[in-house]
Structure formats: C-alpha cells, structure tokens
Design a protein around this motif. Structure first.
Motif, PDB file in Angstrom:
ATOM      1  N   LEU A  69       0.758  -1.176   0.007  1.00  0.00           N
ATOM      2  CA  LEU A  69       0.060   0.098   0.065  1.00  0.00           C
ATOM      3  C   LEU A  69       0.811   1.344   0.090  1.00  0.00           C
ATOM      4  O   LEU A  69       0.326   2.258   0.237  1.00  0.00           O
ATOM      5  N   MET A  70       2.158   1.036  -0.083  1.00  0.00           N
ATOM      6  CA  MET A  70       2.897   2.360  -0.055  1.00  0.00           C
ATOM      7  C   MET A  70       2.744   3.340  -1.027  1.00  0.00           C
ATOM      8  O   MET A  70       2.740   4.561  -0.840  1.00  0.00           O
ATOM      9  N   SER A  71       2.716   2.768  -2.137  1.00  0.00           N
ATOM     10  CA  SER A  71       2.476   3.845  -3.366  1.00  0.00           C
ATOM     11  C   SER A  71       1.117   4.542  -3.286  1.00  0.00           C
ATOM     12  O   SER A  71       1.186   5.741  -3.367  1.00  0.00           O
ATOM     13  N   GLU A  90       0.592   8.544  -2.867  1.00  0.00           N
ATOM     14  CA  GLU A  90       0.011   9.282  -4.066  1.00  0.00           C
ATOM     15  C   GLU A  90      -1.236   9.974  -3.378  1.00  0.00           C
ATOM     16  O   GLU A  90      -2.085  10.148  -4.202  1.00  0.00           O
ATOM     17  N   GLU A 122      -3.981   7.757  -2.475  1.00  0.00           N
ATOM     18  CA  GLU A 122      -5.260   7.251  -3.045  1.00  0.00           C
ATOM     19  C   GLU A 122      -5.697   6.158  -2.039  1.00  0.00           C
ATOM     20  O   GLU A 122      -6.527   5.508  -2.506  1.00  0.00           O
TER      21      GLU A 122
END
Lengths: 163, 167
Positions: free
Chosen positions: A9-11, A15, A17
């Motif tokens: 879930l890092m990206s 971002e 989201e």
C-alpha cells in the motif's frame, strides 16, 4: 496489517489514493514499525531522486540522421534504381532479345532438330574457315616464291650493267 | 516534424532505459526507421503519441532481451545527469546527487518490464492510465508494477546506505 500488506500500500499512500479507513490502519502500523517507516522514507527519496532526472537534449548529429531517414533508400530500392539507369537500357534490351530467343529455343518442341541444324551450320562454318585459311597459306607461299625470283632477276640486271 | 516533436521523448526513454548514451542514440535511430516503415499502417483512431511510445517500448524491451545490456555500466554516463543538477545548496545538492546516482544504478537491477513502468511513472511523470495504454496492460498491473519497482529501488538504496555507513 502485516508489513507485507503495508509494502503493497506504500505507493497508493504516497500518492494519496488510500481510502481514509485504510489510511488510518496504515498510519497506525507505521507508528509502531520502524522498518516500514524507514522503507516508506526511502521510497519517498527514490521518487524524489527520479523526479530530479533532467531531460537531456538529443545530440545534433543524431537529429540530422533522424531527419535523413525518409530520404534513405533501402538496399532493394537502390539496387532497382541502379538497374533502371538509362545508360543500361541498350544492354538490358540486348539481354531481353537474347533471353527471348533462348526461351524460344529451350521451349520449342523441335528443339532437337534446331540443335542439329545449328551444329551442322556451325561445323560447315568451321570447315569453310579452314579452307580459306589453307588457301591463304598457299597464296603467301606463292608470293614468297615470286619475291625471290624478282630479287634474283634484279641482282643479275645490276651485275650486267656493271660489266 | 515527427523528429522535432518526438525525438526528445524517444531518446530520453531509451537513455533512461539503457543507461547508455551511445545505445540510446542507436536505439532512437532504429525506432525512427521502424516508425517511417510502419507509418502508412497507422490507425488514425489511436493516440499517435501513445502508439509511438508503445512501439518504442516494444523495441527497447525486445532489444534488451536480445542483447542484454547488463554489461554496459550506467556509471559512465551519470555525470550527464548529475552535472545538470539545478540545486544551489551544495550540501543538499551533494545528497540529492548521491541518491540520484544510487537510484540510477539501481534501475539496472529491475526487470525490463518493471523498469519501463517505473521510468514512465516516476521519471517521465506519466499518468497510470497513459502507462496502461502504452504498455497495453491492465491498470491494476501497472500500479502493482510501479509499487514493486519503487520497493526494489528503496531496498537497493537502503543497502547502499548501510554499506556507506559501514565504510
């Protein structure tokens, strides 16, 4: 949430989201996990580093090569153009006539008879040339004999005058 | 016109993907030769820029698989990037240069597909939807590849930092 879930879930987190519920769970995990916090910071650093790679200019020599591509002729096209030069037209016409006659000979049902006639005429031609050659040799010998006689007569004449 | 509009994009993509200035020049030329050959078959209903980028991406990955550029060192060309650093603060500039240099080298360790996805997203700043169209893959796959690539690079950066601390 496990560390593996957090990594996935890092990206979306960076971002913006992640839905609020997941975001809270994510942040709660981060507070208690130093390793995930460090990894997230490094991911941030990685993104910043990549965003800082500047665009580089295309080398002028490459630009010239790229602009010349539409004018470039492929090997086949260049070869065809060379063959179609006006200077080669007489040679191509002669070749076409030869090939037409040759194909007429190869595909003619009376090919055997034509071959025989050609052979006969060829041998006749050769024997005629041989006869002409032999006659020419006789003439040369006769002329040489006349030359000797003339020289002897002339030398006798000169001697008679002196006496 | 095509050269003026798209050569920079293609050249930069090739350079970022290969890490080699010379290879990028050759590959850009190959891509443009291919472009002029297939241009008559272009489907006007498609976005030209995305179509060209797809062709470029396919050529780069195919060529990578055929030739394997691992032997080409990115290090030799880093100066071109580091030299262009616009930052004025020498200390932060040095740190930024160092992490950029580590990430640049780290790109070599990513698989070609993940590397291409990360380049399009984080270096070229493209939207996920555009990347999905260019790479002809589902949006979810693009997002998961970008995340995987970033995680790999973050771990490479971590390892490099630990090695630097040990020295």
């Amino acid at each position: 949430m496990t560390c593996d879930n957090i990594a996935e879930l890092m990206s979306p987190y960076l971002e913006g989201e992640l839905p609020s519920g997941e975001r809270e769970l994510f942040e709660t995990h981060l507070e208690s996990c130093l390793e995930c916090r460090e990894l997230l910071d490094l991911m941030r650093e990685t993104r910043t580093a990549m965003a800082g790679f500047p665009e580089i200019e295309v080398p002028p020599a490459l630009l010239e090569r790229l602009r010349a591509i539409p004018d470039r002729k492929t090997g086949l096209r260049a070869g065809l153009e060379w063959l179609m030069r006006p200077a080669l037209q007489p040679a191509l016409s002669a070749a076409a006539i030869f090939l037409t006659l040759f194909s007429f000979f190869v595909f003619n049902p009376d090919r055997g008879r034509i071959q025989k006639a050609v052979d006969l005429n060829f041998h006749r031609g050769i024997s005629r040339v041989e006869r002409i050659w032999a006659r020419a040799e006789n003439i040369t010998q006769a002329l040489a004999g006349y030359t000797d006689d003339i020289l002897v007569s002339l030398s006798n004449l000169v001697r008679g005058d002196e006496e | 016109m095509l050269v003026k509009a798209y050569s920079k994009k293609i050249f930069n993509l090739a350079y970022q993907f290969t890490g080699s200035y010379e290879a990028a020049e050759d590959l850009t030329q190959d891509i443009f030769i291919k472009l002029y050959r297939v241009l008559p078959k272009y489907d006007f209903s498609r976005n030209f820029s995305a179509w060209l980028l797809t062709m470029g991406r396919n050529h780069l990955i195919d060529n990578y698989r055929k030739t394997k550029w691992e032997k080409v060192s990115r290090g030799a060309f880093e100066e071109r990037l580091l030299g262009a650093d616009p930052s004025t603060n020498p200390e932060s500039s040095m740190m930024a240069s160092e992490s950029r240099s580590q990430v640049w080298r780290g790109l070599d360790q990513l698989s070609p597909d993940i590397r291409m996805t990360v380049i399009l997203r984080d270096i070229q700043g493209k939207k996920y939807e555009e990347i999905a169209e260019t790479l002809e893959m589902p949006l979810g796959t693009v997002k998961s590849r970008v995340n995987r690539g970033r995680l790999q690079l973050a771990r490479i950066l971590k390892k490099d930092k630990e090695m630097d601390d040990d020295m």
